[in-house]
Scaffold this active site. Structure first.
Site, PDB file in Angstrom:
ATOM      1  N   HIS A 193       0.825  -1.208   0.000  1.00 13.53           N
ATOM      2  CA  HIS A 193       0.000   0.000   0.000  1.00 13.53           C
ATOM      3  C   HIS A 193       0.861   1.261   0.000  1.00 13.53           C
ATOM      4  O   HIS A 193       0.609   2.190   0.777  1.00 13.53           O
ATOM      5  CB  HIS A 193      -0.924   0.015   1.219  1.00 13.53           C
ATOM      6  CG  HIS A 193      -1.830  -1.166   1.325  1.00 13.53           C
ATOM      7  ND1 HIS A 193      -2.389  -1.570   2.525  1.00 13.53           N
ATOM      8  CD2 HIS A 193      -2.269  -2.038   0.389  1.00 13.53           C
ATOM      9  CE1 HIS A 193      -3.136  -2.643   2.314  1.00 13.53           C
ATOM     10  NE2 HIS A 193      -3.082  -2.941   1.027  1.00 13.53           N
ATOM     11  N   PRO A 194       1.871   1.385  -0.876  1.00 14.56           N
ATOM     12  CA  PRO A 194       2.697   2.599  -0.882  1.00 14.56           C
ATOM     13  C   PRO A 194       1.866   3.804  -1.301  1.00 14.56           C
ATOM     14  O   PRO A 194       1.015   3.722  -2.190  1.00 14.56           O
ATOM     15  CB  PRO A 194       3.797   2.276  -1.890  1.00 14.56           C
ATOM     16  CG  PRO A 194       3.172   1.281  -2.830  1.00 14.56           C
ATOM     17  CD  PRO A 194       2.269   0.452  -1.959  1.00 14.56           C
TER      18      PRO A 194
END
Length: 550
Positions: free
Chosen positions: A473-474
């Site tokens: 989930h960058p």
């Protein structure tokens, strides 16, 4: 290349989740010329690895559709390089993700809106765009959409281990919720997945493929944007490499949709960033933006795994001799074991009484298995994925070289803060309390991970440092805001530049509570109206669950 002689109204860089939404919405105006560029290949319909939900480990562990990023040696994770897959294919990471649809908590967006100038990003303003994009097969309601482009299947959770899990969380004192994306996120329930007829339905299938016939929309794959072209501080085009050919494409507006890693990389390559760092690589600064590539946020997670004393897990499906029949069921009828991502249940809870809303997310699987498809030991098992959500850890994405072909330097700084370390200890202790409730007594064998030898705070943190993985989930590397060093403004325009916007997870001011695919789609739907000059959808003011401290 004939494209070089044309000027497009919009050049969208990145055919991932946000790019597919914008290509559809902006090309609705037949007088508008839209070009979508994607560095990877098409999302071939014949490739089962992309479309079979249970095959999700294949693209995650393959370079075919994947940028295959790794972090630098993480200083608080025993110097490990943490793998970070990102989609390099039409549909982007929606083509390789776990197909879990989570909006985030309403208070995430209300927190965004508290910053000056960000009032239009409150939950009430985001809710109509969430509803616009959803097509939930069990039906829409005041909170959920029922007629949008993205199909959402609510799973059956028909394995007895799911029944045990739902019973155990209640025995541990946590509520069930009918819909984690509706009125009440807090609690445990079924997780909608982005599938239809037993197949993955990525952003390309939902938004792009239905409109490829439009004459004003062009889609070019296997095309790497190497630089945004400026005249002064106005973006006027993009340099694109296709094989050995370099082409300059003219644009009225450039919209960067590369994600939290590729977008800041392209901006920096184009002269947007910290001036001295750019000059050190031979890049002439165009816009001073020291925060470009900073503020990187992600969710760290790990597995808590148990052996199962009854033969009810999905372990037999791993046998090679069963897989042809499983595959045939899926291919002919879109049913069977292969038609599910198996992340069918989970939830959000508060790991302590200090937080206002959930800070831990769970996914439950009726099998003990890693993302790479390996099992910790032969035999039946089950597991939960757990990790803190509201992280205060910050990392960065910075150029190594002045070449778009070279991966940037990525540092997440997992476990670097006191809050993160404290919440990880809480996470493991709370998880064990749930998984040792009486509801699991008939199934529970040995704890496979962390294992009986991990008890003290120090041992737990050592386990996290050794075994923790990115939840993929960058976000937040081109964060939006009216000022205070923000890279983009509340309408997603790059501060200090003209004719240039960023639309993807990188513009989040703070990562949302859960998987980020849903919020990225919402951002893109909202951005489409901002870019096209459409009247924004009216805000929807509905109540949402708030924990009242006792």
């Amino acid at each position: 290349m004939q494209l070089a002689t044309q000027t497009f109204d919009y050049v969208i860089v990145g055919g991932g989740s946000a790019g597919c939404v914008l290509a559809n919405r902006l090309s609705e105006d037949a007088s508008t010329r839209v070009l979508l560029l994607e560095a990877g290949p098409p999302d071939y319909r014949w490739d089962f690895r992309l479309h079979m939900p249970a095959a999700l480990t294949y693209p995650l562990a393959s370079r075919t559709y994947n940028w295959w990023y790794e972090s630098e040696p993480e200083p608080f994770m025993n110097g490990r390089r943490i793998y970070q897959p990102r989609g390099k294919v039409l549909g982007g990471s929606s083509s390789i993700n776990g197909m879990i649809f989570i909006r985030g908590n309403p208070m995430d967006f209300d927190s965004w809106a508290q910053a000056p100038g960000m009032e239009a990003w409150s939950y009430a303003h985001c809710l109509p765009y969430f509803k616009r994009l959803e097509r939930r097969f069990i039906g829409g309601d005041d909170y959920r959409g029922g007629a949008g482009p993205l199909p959402l299947t609510t799973p059956d959770c028909d394995n007895p281990l799911f029944d045990a899990f739902f019973a155990a969380v209640q025995e541990a004192g946590y509520p069930l919720t009918d819909d984690v994306n509706g009125y009440q996120q807090e609690g445990f329930g079924k997780f909608d997945r982005t599938t239809q007829h037993g197949r993955r339905w990525n952003a390309a299938r939902s938004w792009l493929h239905p409109v490829l016939h439009r004459p004003n929309l062009q889609v070019i794959s296997r095309s790497l944007a190497t630089r945004i072209v400026f005249e002064g501080t106005r973006a006027v085009g993009v340099d694109v490499a296709r094989g050995r050919d370099l082409t300059r494409l003219r644009a009225g507006e450039v919209i960067v949709c590369g994600g939290a890693i590729n977008s800041p990389q392209l901006l920096q390559l184009s002269g947007i960033g910290e001036p001295s760092a750019l000059r050190a690589l031979g890049i002439e600064p165009v816009v001073e933006s020291p925060e470009c590539g900073e503020n990187l946020q992600d969710h760290l997670e790990l597995y808590v795994q148990y052996a199962c004393n009854q033969p009810v897990s999905l372990y037999p499906a791993l046998a090679w001799w069963r897989q042809p029949w499983i595959g045939l069921q899926w291919l002919l009828w879109g049913k069977g074991t292969a038609a599910s991502n198996h992340f069918e249940a989970g939830g959000f809870i508060r790991g302590n009484e200090r937080v206002r809303y959930p800070n831990l997310q769970y996914h439950f699987l009726p099998i003990a298995i890693r993302y790479d498809g390996t099992s910790p030991r032969g035999g039946h098992g089950y597991q939960v994925h757990v990790g803190p959500m509201n992280t205060d850890v910050r990392g960065h994405v910075r150029l190594r070289t002045a070449s778009a072909s070279d991966h940037p330097e990525i540092v997440f700084n997992y476990l670097s803060t006191e809050q993160e370390r404290r919440e990880w200890v809480e996470a493991i202790r709370v998880t064990r309390r749930i998984m040792t409730q009486p509801a699991f007594d008939a199934f529970r064998g040995d704890e496979l991970a962390p294992g009986a030898g991990v008890e003290t705070d120090e041992q737990i943190l050592d386990f996290v440092a050794r075994e923790g993985e990115s939840a993929y989930h960058p976000s937040c590397t081109c964060r939006m805001g009216a000022g205070d060093g923000a890279v983009t403004d509340p309408e997603l325009r790059v501060h200090g530049a003209q004719g240039l916007r960023v639309v993807d997870a990188s513009v989040m001011p703070a990562v949302t509570n859960g998987n980020i695919y849903g919020p990225v789609l919402m951002i893109a739907e909202k951005a489409a109206d901002l870019i096209a000059g459409n009247t924004p959808l009216d805000p929807i003011h509905l109540p949402h669950y708030r924990h009242e401290a006792t």
